[in-house]
Design a protein around this motif. Structure first.
Motif, PDB file in Angstrom:
ATOM      1  N   SER A  16       1.938   8.373 -11.676  1.00 21.80           N
ATOM      2  CA  SER A  16       0.864   8.450 -12.520  1.00 21.80           C
ATOM      3  C   SER A  16       1.166   9.241 -13.886  1.00 21.80           C
ATOM      4  O   SER A  16       0.779   8.911 -14.847  1.00 21.80           O
ATOM      5  N   LEU A  17       2.332  10.376 -13.672  1.00 16.98           N
ATOM      6  CA  LEU A  17       2.526  11.009 -14.869  1.00 16.98           C
ATOM      7  C   LEU A  17       3.633   9.995 -15.750  1.00 16.98           C
ATOM      8  O   LEU A  17       3.339  10.010 -17.171  1.00 16.98           O
ATOM      9  N   CYS A  18       4.177   9.185 -15.111  1.00 19.62           N
ATOM     10  CA  CYS A  18       4.973   8.173 -15.574  1.00 19.62           C
ATOM     11  C   CYS A  18       4.008   7.153 -16.575  1.00 19.62           C
ATOM     12  O   CYS A  18       4.260   6.657 -17.595  1.00 19.62           O
ATOM     13  N   LEU A  19       2.875   6.770 -15.899  1.00 17.93           N
ATOM     14  CA  LEU A  19       1.925   5.987 -16.392  1.00 17.93           C
ATOM     15  C   LEU A  19       1.343   6.719 -17.929  1.00 17.93           C
ATOM     16  O   LEU A  19       1.169   5.841 -18.897  1.00 17.93           O
ATOM     17  N   ALA A  20       1.003   8.108 -17.730  1.00 17.98           N
ATOM     18  CA  ALA A  20       0.564   8.841 -18.752  1.00 17.98           C
ATOM     19  C   ALA A  20       1.499   8.636 -19.850  1.00 17.98           C
ATOM     20  O   ALA A  20       1.330   8.444 -21.218  1.00 17.98           O
ATOM     21  N   GLU A  51      -8.172   3.464  -9.512  1.00 17.93           N
ATOM     22  CA  GLU A  51      -8.949   4.314 -10.258  1.00 17.93           C
ATOM     23  C   GLU A  51      -8.390   4.929 -11.516  1.00 17.93           C
ATOM     24  O   GLU A  51      -9.074   5.223 -12.346  1.00 17.93           O
ATOM     25  N   ILE A  52      -7.120   5.447 -11.392  1.00 15.86           N
ATOM     26  CA  ILE A  52      -6.467   5.956 -12.585  1.00 15.86           C
ATOM     27  C   ILE A  52      -6.223   4.867 -13.471  1.00 15.86           C
ATOM     28  O   ILE A  52      -6.750   5.337 -14.558  1.00 15.86           O
ATOM     29  N   CYS A  53      -6.135   3.959 -13.094  1.00 18.23           N
ATOM     30  CA  CYS A  53      -5.798   2.802 -14.186  1.00 18.23           C
ATOM     31  C   CYS A  53      -7.227   2.477 -14.916  1.00 18.23           C
ATOM     32  O   CYS A  53      -7.483   2.250 -16.135  1.00 18.23           O
ATOM     33  N   GLU A 172       4.782  21.030 -15.542  1.00 26.26           N
ATOM     34  CA  GLU A 172       4.847  21.573 -17.276  1.00 26.26           C
ATOM     35  C   GLU A 172       4.492  20.491 -18.287  1.00 26.26           C
ATOM     36  O   GLU A 172       3.783  20.671 -19.141  1.00 26.26           O
ATOM     37  N   LEU A 173       5.412  19.243 -17.845  1.00 26.18           N
ATOM     38  CA  LEU A 173       5.275  18.134 -18.727  1.00 26.18           C
ATOM     39  C   LEU A 173       3.710  17.572 -18.750  1.00 26.18           C
ATOM     40  O   LEU A 173       3.008  17.400 -20.063  1.00 26.18           O
ATOM     41  N   GLY A 178      -1.717  17.682 -21.520  1.00 23.11           N
ATOM     42  CA  GLY A 178      -3.267  17.622 -21.340  1.00 23.11           C
ATOM     43  C   GLY A 178      -3.898  16.730 -20.122  1.00 23.11           C
ATOM     44  O   GLY A 178      -4.999  16.560 -20.225  1.00 23.11           O
ATOM     45  N   VAL A 179      -2.960  16.031 -19.147  1.00 22.09           N
ATOM     46  CA  VAL A 179      -3.311  15.500 -18.041  1.00 22.09           C
ATOM     47  C   VAL A 179      -3.184  16.069 -16.615  1.00 22.09           C
ATOM     48  O   VAL A 179      -3.390  15.572 -15.493  1.00 22.09           O
ATOM     49  N   LEU A 180      -2.475  17.470 -16.556  1.00 23.62           N
ATOM     50  CA  LEU A 180      -2.239  17.836 -15.254  1.00 23.62           C
ATOM     51  C   LEU A 180      -3.582  18.159 -14.447  1.00 23.62           C
ATOM     52  O   LEU A 180      -3.546  17.790 -13.470  1.00 23.62           O
ATOM     53  N   HIS A 181      -4.570  18.798 -15.003  1.00 18.78           N
ATOM     54  CA  HIS A 181      -5.637  18.792 -14.221  1.00 18.78           C
ATOM     55  C   HIS A 181      -6.237  17.493 -13.436  1.00 18.78           C
ATOM     56  O   HIS A 181      -6.307  17.508 -12.238  1.00 18.78           O
TER      57      HIS A 181
END
Length: 231
Positions: A16-20, A51-53, A172-173, A178-181
């Motif tokens: 999901s981080l890769c998606l971001a 749901e993420i998409c 950290e990335l 701004g997507v970590l939470h």
């Protein structure tokens, strides 16, 4: 349908981080999320990916490769087998060839829709700590070389932006982006399909939760709903 890239997307934190990252690079309209059903212990992760998409405005496709059940066996695809990872041995959740197969399928579709690359959320710390041999850049270079021959395109690329990071660095990335939470609250990594803190025992939970602990040590004010269950 034309897209610039495909992200192999399990619904877990790393993919999901890769998606971001792909959205940041190409724009949501130019990204396709591709998830796979392969007879895994649960498909709850696919629901999370959907749901993420939906939240991020990305098209999502689910591809069925459950024929893997007919040619190989492991604890990740057989819920009657207890998950084990004995010292100095490959965990019994290793699905032989899975990441390579997913990369090839996503690559083939990327060529069909005019994309020049795909994203994979592999990190080598999983190869080192969990014994997943298909989570290395060396492995993906081999798959990439074959796809370049298939496509007659030496520019085709399998992007693995997290591959040399440890789990804390991926967090950290996400924090910087701004997507970590959102990722911590809305992704699912646990092999047993348990949300939030997970089962706390499987290789995915151990790696994820330890990374969260290390991140929170550096960011003591960072809050999320299940923090007390991890510490």
């Amino acid at each position: 349908m034309k897209k610039k890239t495909i992200v192999v997307h399990s619904g877990g934190m790393d993919s999901s981080l890769c998606l971001a990252l792909a959205i940041e690079q190409e724009g949501a309209d130019n990204v396709l999320s591709m998830s796979f059903t392969y007879g895994q212990r649960h498909t709850k992760e696919i629901d999370f990916a959907k749901e993420i998409c939906k939240e991020w405005g990305v098209d999502h496709r689910v591809v069925n490769i459950s024929s893997l059940n007919q040619i190989t066996g492991n604890a990740l695809m057989d819920s009657s087998v207890e998950i084990e990872h004995k010292k100095n041995e490959t965990p019994n959740t290793m699905v032989i060839g899975r990441n390579g197969l997913m990369a090839r399928i996503a690559g083939i579709h990327s060529e069909h829709i005019g994309a020049e690359n795909i994203y994979m959320g592999i990190i080598e710390v999983e190869a080192a700590n969990s014994g997943y041999r298909d989570c290395t850049r060396k492995y993906m270079d081999i798959i990439q070389a074959g796809l370049r021959v298939d496509f007659n395109n030496q520019q085709f690329e399998i992007k693995t932006p997290l591959v040399y990071m440890d789990k804390k660095q991926t967090l950290e990335l996400g924090y910087q982006m701004g997507v970590l939470h959102y990722l911590i609250e809305s992704t699912l990594s646990c092999y047993e399909g348990i949300e939030k803190a997970g089962c706390g025992k499987c290789p995915a939970c151990l790696l994820r939760n330890e990374g969260i602990k290390e991140f929170c040590a550096a960011h003591p004010d960072f809050e999320f709903s299940y923090r007390d269950k991890i510490f």
